[in-house]
Design a protein around this motif. Structure first.
Motif, PDB file in Angstrom:
ATOM      1  N   PHE A   1       0.838  -1.193   0.000  1.00 65.44           N
ATOM      2  CA  PHE A   1       0.000   0.000   0.000  1.00 65.44           C
ATOM      3  C   PHE A   1       0.872   1.242   0.000  1.00 65.44           C
ATOM      4  CE2 PHE A   1       0.790  -1.375   4.301  1.00 65.44           C
ATOM      5  CZ  PHE A   1       1.123  -0.219   4.974  1.00 65.44           C
ATOM      6  N   GLY A   2       0.300   2.329  -0.472  1.00 59.91           N
ATOM      7  CA  GLY A   2       1.016   3.592  -0.454  1.00 59.91           C
ATOM      8  C   GLY A   2       0.276   4.667  -1.210  1.00 59.91           C
ATOM      9  N   ALA A   3       0.678   5.899  -0.985  1.00 61.14           N
ATOM     10  CA  ALA A   3       0.114   7.013  -1.742  1.00 61.14           C
ATOM     11  C   ALA A   3       0.477   6.810  -3.214  1.00 61.14           C
ATOM     12  CB  ALA A   3       0.665   8.342  -1.231  1.00 61.14           C
ATOM     13  N   THR A   4      -0.437   7.143  -4.086  1.00 55.16           N
ATOM     14  CA  THR A   4      -0.228   6.914  -5.507  1.00 55.16           C
ATOM     15  C   THR A   4       1.060   7.558  -6.005  1.00 55.16           C
ATOM     16  OG1 THR A   4      -2.594   6.746  -5.816  1.00 55.16           O
ATOM     17  CG2 THR A   4      -1.292   7.167  -7.778  1.00 55.16           C
ATOM     18  N   HIS A   5       1.385   8.727  -5.490  1.00 56.84           N
ATOM     19  CA  HIS A   5       2.594   9.433  -5.915  1.00 56.84           C
ATOM     20  C   HIS A   5       3.669   9.404  -4.833  1.00 56.84           C
ATOM     21  CE1 HIS A   5      -0.626  11.116  -8.486  1.00 56.84           C
ATOM     22  NE2 HIS A   5       0.299  10.899  -9.401  1.00 56.84           N
TER      23      HIS A   5
ATOM     24  N   ASP B   1      -4.110  13.377  -3.063  1.00 56.15           N
ATOM     25  CA  ASP B   1      -3.548  12.145  -3.600  1.00 56.15           C
ATOM     26  C   ASP B   1      -4.428  10.957  -3.208  1.00 56.15           C
ATOM     27  OD1 ASP B   1      -1.802  10.503  -4.935  1.00 56.15           O
ATOM     28  OD2 ASP B   1      -0.109  10.788  -3.568  1.00 56.15           O
ATOM     29  N   THR B   2      -4.334   9.876  -3.946  1.00 57.21           N
ATOM     30  CA  THR B   2      -5.096   8.672  -3.663  1.00 57.21           C
ATOM     31  C   THR B   2      -4.178   7.621  -3.040  1.00 57.21           C
ATOM     32  OG1 THR B   2      -4.687   7.917  -5.916  1.00 57.21           O
ATOM     33  CG2 THR B   2      -6.740   9.083  -5.528  1.00 57.21           C
TER      34      THR B   2
ATOM     35  N   VAL C   1      -7.851   4.042  -4.303  1.00 60.37           N
ATOM     36  CA  VAL C   1      -8.912   4.505  -3.420  1.00 60.37           C
ATOM     37  C   VAL C   1      -8.742   5.996  -3.147  1.00 60.37           C
ATOM     38  CG1 VAL C   1     -10.025   4.167  -1.189  1.00 60.37           C
ATOM     39  CG2 VAL C   1      -8.915   2.237  -2.327  1.00 60.37           C
ATOM     40  N   SER C   2      -9.792   6.764  -3.348  1.00 59.89           N
ATOM     41  CA  SER C   2      -9.780   8.188  -2.989  1.00 59.89           C
ATOM     42  C   SER C   2     -10.333   8.302  -1.576  1.00 59.89           C
ATOM     43  CB  SER C   2     -10.661   8.997  -3.944  1.00 59.89           C
ATOM     44  OG  SER C   2     -10.132   8.942  -5.236  1.00 59.89           O
ATOM     45  N   ILE C   3      -9.536   8.863  -0.684  1.00 58.57           N
ATOM     46  CA  ILE C   3      -9.942   8.973   0.722  1.00 58.57           C
ATOM     47  C   ILE C   3      -9.938  10.443   1.115  1.00 58.57           C
ATOM     48  CG2 ILE C   3      -9.443   8.278   3.082  1.00 58.57           C
ATOM     49  CD1 ILE C   3      -7.937   5.891   1.950  1.00 58.57           C
ATOM     50  N   GLY C   4     -11.068  11.084   1.018  1.00 60.85           N
ATOM     51  CA  GLY C   4     -11.197  12.469   1.457  1.00 60.85           C
ATOM     52  C   GLY C   4     -10.238  13.418   0.754  1.00 60.85           C
ATOM     53  N   THR C   5     -10.291  14.659   1.164  1.00 57.08           N
ATOM     54  CA  THR C   5      -9.380  15.677   0.641  1.00 57.08           C
ATOM     55  C   THR C   5      -8.919  16.549   1.802  1.00 57.08           C
ATOM     56  OG1 THR C   5     -11.262  17.087   0.133  1.00 57.08           O
ATOM     57  CG2 THR C   5     -10.379  15.743  -1.666  1.00 57.08           C
ATOM     58  N   ASP C   6      -8.142  15.962   2.718  1.00 55.45           N
ATOM     59  CA  ASP C   6      -7.677  16.643   3.942  1.00 55.45           C
ATOM     60  C   ASP C   6      -7.312  18.084   3.696  1.00 55.45           C
ATOM     61  OD1 ASP C   6      -5.918  13.680   4.901  1.00 55.45           O
ATOM     62  OD2 ASP C   6      -7.993  14.235   5.227  1.00 55.45           O
TER      63      ASP C   6
END
Length: 70
Positions: free
Chosen positions: A10-14, A41-42, A65-70
């Motif tokens: 797992f990890g941030a897409t970028h 980021d996703t 997975v898109s998880i919110g937009t902190d």
């Protein structure tokens, strides 16, 4: 012959990837994923199991997975 295992990557897409590994005999297990990502980021997740030649990991598709937009 070694025991079968599963792996969650797992990890941030970028960003950088991390992984957690488990013996199949110990599953199911609760999983908690922590980390940081850039704004907007996703997160990518993929699961593999030691089902390949010489007990190498074979992976399923990567889920984004898109998880919110902190």
């Amino acid at each position: 012959m070694t025991h079968q295992s599963v792996r969650l990557d797992f990890g941030a897409t970028h960003g950088a990837w991390q992984s957690q590994r488990f013996w199949c005999a110990d599953t199911p297990v609760p999983i908690q994923v922590y980390g940081q990502r850039s704004h907007g980021d996703t997160v990518d997740l993929k699961v593999g199991a030691t089902s390949g030649v010489f007990n190498t990991y074979n992976y399923g598709p990567t889920f984004r997975v898109s998880i919110g937009t902190d």
